[in-house]
Design a protein around this motif. Structure first.
Motif, PDB file in Angstrom:
ATOM      1  N   SER A  40       0.837  -1.192   0.000  1.00  0.00           N
ATOM      2  CA  SER A  40       0.000   0.000   0.000  1.00  0.00           C
ATOM      3  C   SER A  40       0.872   1.242   0.000  1.00  0.00           C
ATOM      4  O   SER A  40       1.904   1.297   0.674  1.00  0.00           O
ATOM      5  CB  SER A  40      -0.895  -0.003   1.244  1.00  0.00           C
ATOM      6  N   HIS A  41       0.458   2.226  -0.789  1.00  0.00           N
ATOM      7  CA  HIS A  41       1.171   3.501  -0.875  1.00  0.00           C
ATOM      8  C   HIS A  41       0.164   4.644  -0.733  1.00  0.00           C
ATOM      9  O   HIS A  41       0.226   5.636  -1.427  1.00  0.00           O
ATOM     10  CB  HIS A  41       1.918   3.594  -2.204  1.00  0.00           C
ATOM     11  N   LYS A  42      -0.792   4.491   0.189  1.00  0.00           N
ATOM     12  CA  LYS A  42      -1.862   5.470   0.322  1.00  0.00           C
ATOM     13  C   LYS A  42      -1.529   6.600   1.277  1.00  0.00           C
ATOM     14  O   LYS A  42      -2.056   7.685   1.166  1.00  0.00           O
ATOM     15  CB  LYS A  42      -3.139   4.773   0.780  1.00  0.00           C
ATOM     16  N   GLY A  43      -0.648   6.351   2.243  1.00  0.00           N
ATOM     17  CA  GLY A  43      -0.300   7.376   3.214  1.00  0.00           C
ATOM     18  C   GLY A  43       0.672   8.387   2.656  1.00  0.00           C
ATOM     19  O   GLY A  43       1.388   8.128   1.680  1.00  0.00           O
ATOM     20  N   VAL A  47       4.820   3.870   3.176  1.00  0.00           N
ATOM     21  CA  VAL A  47       4.411   2.689   2.432  1.00  0.00           C
ATOM     22  C   VAL A  47       4.294   1.527   3.405  1.00  0.00           C
ATOM     23  O   VAL A  47       4.896   1.536   4.474  1.00  0.00           O
ATOM     24  CB  VAL A  47       5.414   2.321   1.313  1.00  0.00           C
ATOM     25  N   VAL A  48       3.494   0.545   3.025  1.00  0.00           N
ATOM     26  CA  VAL A  48       3.372  -0.678   3.803  1.00  0.00           C
ATOM     27  C   VAL A  48       4.085  -1.763   3.015  1.00  0.00           C
ATOM     28  O   VAL A  48       3.749  -2.043   1.871  1.00  0.00           O
ATOM     29  CB  VAL A  48       1.895  -1.056   4.048  1.00  0.00           C
ATOM     30  N   VAL A  49       5.108  -2.363   3.632  1.00  0.00           N
ATOM     31  CA  VAL A  49       5.932  -3.378   2.983  1.00  0.00           C
ATOM     32  C   VAL A  49       5.613  -4.721   3.622  1.00  0.00           C
ATOM     33  O   VAL A  49       5.602  -4.853   4.842  1.00  0.00           O
ATOM     34  CB  VAL A  49       7.434  -3.047   3.158  1.00  0.00           C
ATOM     35  N   GLU A  50       5.341  -5.717   2.779  1.00  0.00           N
ATOM     36  CA  GLU A  50       5.028  -7.051   3.271  1.00  0.00           C
ATOM     37  C   GLU A  50       6.181  -7.986   2.930  1.00  0.00           C
ATOM     38  O   GLU A  50       6.676  -7.984   1.808  1.00  0.00           O
ATOM     39  CB  GLU A  50       3.743  -7.557   2.619  1.00  0.00           C
ATOM     40  N   ARG A  51       6.616  -8.753   3.925  1.00  0.00           N
ATOM     41  CA  ARG A  51       7.672  -9.730   3.685  1.00  0.00           C
ATOM     42  C   ARG A  51       7.185 -11.098   4.099  1.00  0.00           C
ATOM     43  O   ARG A  51       6.446 -11.246   5.077  1.00  0.00           O
ATOM     44  CB  ARG A  51       8.951  -9.373   4.433  1.00  0.00           C
ATOM     45  N   ASP A  79      10.475   6.975  -6.549  1.00  0.00           N
ATOM     46  CA  ASP A  79       9.191   6.677  -7.178  1.00  0.00           C
ATOM     47  C   ASP A  79       8.824   5.235  -6.875  1.00  0.00           C
ATOM     48  O   ASP A  79       9.512   4.309  -7.287  1.00  0.00           O
ATOM     49  CB  ASP A  79       9.269   6.882  -8.687  1.00  0.00           C
ATOM     50  N   VAL A  80       7.726   5.045  -6.142  1.00  0.00           N
ATOM     51  CA  VAL A  80       7.292   3.720  -5.715  1.00  0.00           C
ATOM     52  C   VAL A  80       5.829   3.549  -6.072  1.00  0.00           C
ATOM     53  O   VAL A  80       5.034   4.483  -5.948  1.00  0.00           O
ATOM     54  CB  VAL A  80       7.486   3.551  -4.189  1.00  0.00           C
ATOM     55  N   SER A  81       5.472   2.352  -6.521  1.00  0.00           N
ATOM     56  CA  SER A  81       4.074   2.012  -6.727  1.00  0.00           C
ATOM     57  C   SER A  81       3.820   0.638  -6.115  1.00  0.00           C
ATOM     58  O   SER A  81       4.759  -0.065  -5.730  1.00  0.00           O
ATOM     59  CB  SER A  81       3.726   2.024  -8.217  1.00  0.00           C
ATOM     60  N   GLU A 104      16.092   1.556  -1.287  1.00  0.00           N
ATOM     61  CA  GLU A 104      16.296   1.159  -2.689  1.00  0.00           C
ATOM     62  C   GLU A 104      14.997   0.604  -3.240  1.00  0.00           C
ATOM     63  O   GLU A 104      14.271  -0.123  -2.561  1.00  0.00           O
ATOM     64  CB  GLU A 104      17.391   0.097  -2.792  1.00  0.00           C
ATOM     65  N   VAL A 105      14.711   0.955  -4.492  1.00  0.00           N
ATOM     66  CA  VAL A 105      13.529   0.440  -5.192  1.00  0.00           C
ATOM     67  C   VAL A 105      14.014  -0.349  -6.393  1.00  0.00           C
ATOM     68  O   VAL A 105      14.745   0.181  -7.231  1.00  0.00           O
ATOM     69  CB  VAL A 105      12.615   1.585  -5.657  1.00  0.00           C
ATOM     70  N   SER A 106      13.644  -1.628  -6.475  1.00  0.00           N
ATOM     71  CA  SER A 106      13.971  -2.436  -7.646  1.00  0.00           C
ATOM     72  C   SER A 106      12.683  -2.831  -8.304  1.00  0.00           C
ATOM     73  O   SER A 106      11.748  -3.271  -7.643  1.00  0.00           O
ATOM     74  CB  SER A 106      14.799  -3.654  -7.252  1.00  0.00           C
ATOM     75  N   GLU A 107      12.610  -2.674  -9.590  1.00  0.00           N
ATOM     76  CA  GLU A 107      11.354  -2.852 -10.327  1.00  0.00           C
ATOM     77  C   GLU A 107      10.906  -4.293 -10.355  1.00  0.00           C
ATOM     78  O   GLU A 107      11.537  -5.200 -10.609  1.00  0.00           O
ATOM     79  CB  GLU A 107      11.502  -2.341 -11.754  1.00  0.00           C
TER      80      GLU A 107
END
Length: 107
Positions: A40-43, A47-51, A79-81, A104-107
């Motif tokens: 989720s990226h609503k806030g 972001v909410v990251v699930e592992r 930039d995160v989605s 870090e953001v990896s696509e």
């Protein structure tokens, strides 16, 4: 100007003026590094990251799959989605639930 944060990650291409940004601001990182998926990226700046991980159940002598959700700070220069793989690092508590920052953001 992007500074060295002491972790081998790709620096973001953009810059920002946020003081909580590990690259552009003064936020220091320590402790755990976790890789997960953005759920989720609503806030605002969160972001909410699930592992997912497996844990051993002693009674049945088997592994079960578990997952946990972690709230993490995201700066304006990244930039995160939803669905992106991200690497988050532990930092000082920024709010009641946020103690991690995206590095870090990896696509």
């Amino acid at each position: 100007m992007v500074k060295n944060i002491g972790i081998q990650v790709k620096a973001p291409k953009k810059t920002c003026n946020n003081r909580y940004c590990p690259f552009c601001g003064s936020l220091s990182l320590r402790g755990k590094l976790i890789v997960g998926t953005v759920v989720s990226h609503k806030g605002k700046n969160m972001v909410v990251v699930e592992r997912e991980y497996s844990r051993f159940v002693v009674k049945y002598k088997r592994y079960e799959r578990s997952k946990s959700r972690i709230h993490a700070f995201i700066s304006d220069c990244m930039d995160v989605s939803d669905g992106n793989k991200v690497k988050i690092a532990e930092c000082r508590p920024l709010s009641k639930t946020i103690s991690f920052a995206v590095v870090e953001v990896s696509e």
